[in-house]
Design a protein around this motif. Structure first.
Motif, PDB file in Angstrom:
ATOM      1  N   SER A 102     -13.212 -68.509 -12.348  1.00  0.00           N
ATOM      2  CA  SER A 102     -12.424 -68.581 -12.401  1.00  0.00           C
ATOM      3  C   SER A 102     -11.824 -67.514 -11.527  1.00  0.00           C
ATOM      4  CB  SER A 102     -10.855 -68.487 -12.947  1.00  0.00           C
ATOM      5  OG  SER A 102     -11.105 -67.499 -13.878  1.00  0.00           O
ATOM      6  N   VAL A 103     -10.708 -68.327 -10.426  1.00  0.00           N
ATOM      7  CA  VAL A 103     -10.532 -66.881  -9.432  1.00  0.00           C
ATOM      8  C   VAL A 103      -9.832 -65.981  -9.966  1.00  0.00           C
ATOM      9  CG1 VAL A 103      -8.625 -66.228  -7.953  1.00  0.00           C
ATOM     10  CG2 VAL A 103      -9.299 -68.418  -7.813  1.00  0.00           C
ATOM     11  N   LEU A 104      -9.411 -65.646 -11.379  1.00  0.00           N
ATOM     12  CA  LEU A 104      -9.463 -64.575 -11.981  1.00  0.00           C
ATOM     13  C   LEU A 104     -10.569 -63.419 -12.519  1.00  0.00           C
ATOM     14  CD1 LEU A 104      -7.756 -62.584 -14.012  1.00  0.00           C
ATOM     15  CD2 LEU A 104      -8.260 -64.055 -15.972  1.00  0.00           C
ATOM     16  N   GLU A 105     -11.670 -64.456 -13.214  1.00  0.00           N
ATOM     17  CA  GLU A 105     -12.547 -63.316 -13.080  1.00  0.00           C
ATOM     18  C   GLU A 105     -12.965 -62.990 -11.590  1.00  0.00           C
ATOM     19  OE1 GLU A 105     -14.995 -65.582 -16.672  1.00  0.00           O
ATOM     20  OE2 GLU A 105     -13.817 -66.784 -15.617  1.00  0.00           O
ATOM     21  N   TYR A 106     -13.074 -63.867 -10.817  1.00  0.00           N
ATOM     22  CA  TYR A 106     -13.418 -63.231  -9.717  1.00  0.00           C
ATOM     23  C   TYR A 106     -12.989 -61.982  -9.253  1.00  0.00           C
ATOM     24  CZ  TYR A 106     -16.878 -66.957  -7.638  1.00  0.00           C
ATOM     25  OH  TYR A 106     -17.642 -67.577  -7.819  1.00  0.00           O
ATOM     26  N   ALA A 107     -11.782 -61.698  -9.115  1.00  0.00           N
ATOM     27  CA  ALA A 107     -10.451 -60.475  -9.274  1.00  0.00           C
ATOM     28  C   ALA A 107     -11.322 -59.426  -9.995  1.00  0.00           C
ATOM     29  CB  ALA A 107      -9.158 -61.430  -9.050  1.00  0.00           C
ATOM     30  N   CYS A 108     -11.369 -59.676 -11.244  1.00  0.00           N
ATOM     31  CA  CYS A 108     -11.157 -58.709 -12.236  1.00  0.00           C
ATOM     32  C   CYS A 108     -12.775 -58.294 -11.553  1.00  0.00           C
ATOM     33  CB  CYS A 108     -11.695 -59.372 -13.219  1.00  0.00           C
ATOM     34  SG  CYS A 108     -10.396 -59.803 -14.324  1.00  0.00           S
ATOM     35  N   HIS A 109     -14.637 -58.433 -10.963  1.00  0.00           N
ATOM     36  CA  HIS A 109     -15.033 -58.718 -10.646  1.00  0.00           C
ATOM     37  C   HIS A 109     -14.673 -57.754  -9.316  1.00  0.00           C
ATOM     38  CE1 HIS A 109     -19.605 -58.327  -9.757  1.00  0.00           C
ATOM     39  NE2 HIS A 109     -19.191 -59.004  -8.544  1.00  0.00           N
ATOM     40  N   VAL A 110     -14.304 -57.968  -8.556  1.00  0.00           N
ATOM     41  CA  VAL A 110     -14.081 -57.549  -7.491  1.00  0.00           C
ATOM     42  C   VAL A 110     -13.275 -56.216  -7.847  1.00  0.00           C
ATOM     43  CG1 VAL A 110     -13.139 -57.304  -4.964  1.00  0.00           C
ATOM     44  CG2 VAL A 110     -14.046 -59.627  -5.688  1.00  0.00           C
ATOM     45  N   ARG A 111     -12.639 -56.285  -8.508  1.00  0.00           N
ATOM     46  CA  ARG A 111     -11.860 -54.953  -9.130  1.00  0.00           C
ATOM     47  C   ARG A 111     -13.019 -53.944  -9.150  1.00  0.00           C
ATOM     48  NH1 ARG A 111      -9.219 -55.670 -14.752  1.00  0.00           N
ATOM     49  NH2 ARG A 111     -11.790 -55.485 -15.213  1.00  0.00           N
ATOM     50  N   ASP A 112     -13.155 -54.259 -10.419  1.00  0.00           N
ATOM     51  CA  ASP A 112     -14.903 -53.427 -10.497  1.00  0.00           C
ATOM     52  C   ASP A 112     -15.944 -52.828  -9.912  1.00  0.00           C
ATOM     53  OD1 ASP A 112     -14.139 -53.322 -12.906  1.00  0.00           O
ATOM     54  OD2 ASP A 112     -14.683 -54.779 -14.328  1.00  0.00           O
ATOM     55  N   VAL A 113     -16.018 -53.997  -8.695  1.00  0.00           N
ATOM     56  CA  VAL A 113     -16.585 -53.607  -8.037  1.00  0.00           C
ATOM     57  C   VAL A 113     -16.374 -52.703  -6.551  1.00  0.00           C
ATOM     58  CG1 VAL A 113     -17.807 -54.645  -5.499  1.00  0.00           C
ATOM     59  CG2 VAL A 113     -17.850 -56.141  -7.300  1.00  0.00           C
ATOM     60  N   HIS A 114     -15.249 -53.331  -6.221  1.00  0.00           N
ATOM     61  CA  HIS A 114     -14.173 -51.822  -5.730  1.00  0.00           C
ATOM     62  C   HIS A 114     -14.180 -50.046  -6.155  1.00  0.00           C
ATOM     63  CE1 HIS A 114     -13.061 -53.645  -2.691  1.00  0.00           C
ATOM     64  NE2 HIS A 114     -11.508 -54.455  -3.683  1.00  0.00           N
ATOM     65  N   ARG A 115     -14.654 -50.420  -7.308  1.00  0.00           N
ATOM     66  CA  ARG A 115     -14.707 -49.115  -8.423  1.00  0.00           C
ATOM     67  C   ARG A 115     -16.348 -48.560  -8.962  1.00  0.00           C
ATOM     68  NH1 ARG A 115     -10.744 -50.990 -14.012  1.00  0.00           N
ATOM     69  NH2 ARG A 115      -9.064 -50.558 -12.694  1.00  0.00           N
ATOM     70  N   THR A 116     -16.809 -49.534  -8.584  1.00  0.00           N
ATOM     71  CA  THR A 116     -18.475 -48.695  -8.455  1.00  0.00           C
ATOM     72  C   THR A 116     -18.404 -48.562  -7.304  1.00  0.00           C
ATOM     73  OG1 THR A 116     -18.733 -50.379 -10.922  1.00  0.00           O
ATOM     74  CG2 THR A 116     -21.042 -49.287  -9.294  1.00  0.00           C
ATOM     75  N   MET A 117     -18.730 -48.733  -6.741  1.00  0.00           N
ATOM     76  CA  MET A 117     -18.968 -48.730  -4.873  1.00  0.00           C
ATOM     77  C   MET A 117     -18.106 -47.400  -4.715  1.00  0.00           C
ATOM     78  SD  MET A 117     -20.958 -50.833  -4.264  1.00  0.00           S
ATOM     79  CE  MET A 117     -22.104 -52.393  -3.927  1.00  0.00           C
TER      80      MET A 117
END
Length: 217
Positions: A102-117
């Motif tokens: 869902s959009v919610l899950e994508y948003a969670c993932h991108v948040r964590d991608v930003h943090r990881t990168m």
């Protein structure tokens, strides 16, 4: 099942996965649903998406190799805001298909991608040729229950993470562009290619949620 590029075949960048099962799907409603089971976890994507550093992505239209470090802050900002806007739409927690986030899950993932990168960029700037800790994005999505997180909280965290990492990229000096780091399987990245990889991942997810991709015409 398709996901965006990651620094490890099981790391950042999932194209397609999740649903909020413990909350009403309408944005702004916070009454818990009665014992709705968790959604089925999509099959793990083990593909290595580093090919996007060599040729255009046929799905989202991003040609990462043409982007330079100074391009990153603005495009990351715009992409993050596009995901934030999508997250505020009604039904952000509804999966379009059982195996697609869902959009919610994508948003969670991108948040964590930003943090990881952001962590990886910092390591490359402060250390000589660091090896990045592995991040299993599929396990994280399940363990952190992306589908059940509060959209309003995720929205704030997404924008904060995007702003922070955009600031990190804006401070990178040209003499640092060729500094190196490597993922756990030994594949090497420079600061420049890490940034290209990061940006494609985020832009691709804007495409995944049906929004216009910033910088792609």
């Amino acid at each position: 099942m398709h996901r965006a590029p990651t620094l490890n075949p099981r790391e950042p960048g999932r194209h397609g996965a999740g649903s909020r099962s413990l909350w009403l799907v309408a944005w702004g409603h916070d009454r818990p649903l009665a014992s709705t089971p968790d959604p089925v976890a999509p099959a793990p994507d083990t593909k290595d998406w580093t090919w996007v550093l060599e040729r255009p992505c046929p799905e989202c239209g991003v040609e990462a190799s043409r982007l330079e470090v100074p391009d990153l802050p603005g495009l990351l900002h715009d992409a993050t805001l596009a995901l934030s806007e999508a997250l505020r739409d009604g039904g952000a927690g509804v999966r379009p298909e059982p195996g697609t986030w869902s959009v919610l899950e994508y948003a969670c993932h991108v948040r964590d991608v930003h943090r990881t990168m952001g962590e990886r960029l910092t390591a490359m700037l402060e250390q000589d040729d660091p090896t990045f800790p592995n991040w299993d994005q599929d396990a994280t999505a399940v363990q952190e229950r992306y589908h059940a997180q509060d959209p309003a909280t995720v929205d704030v965290e997404l924008v904060e993470a995007g702003g922070h990492v955009a600031g990190l990229w804006s401070a990178v000096q040209p003499e640092a562009y060729d500094r190196r780091g490597r993922r756990s399987n030994g594949s090497a990245f420079t600061v420049r290619t890490l940034g290209q990889y990061h940006l494609h991942d985020v832009l691709h997810h804007v495409h995944d949620v049906g929004r216009p991709v910033p910088g792609v015409h």
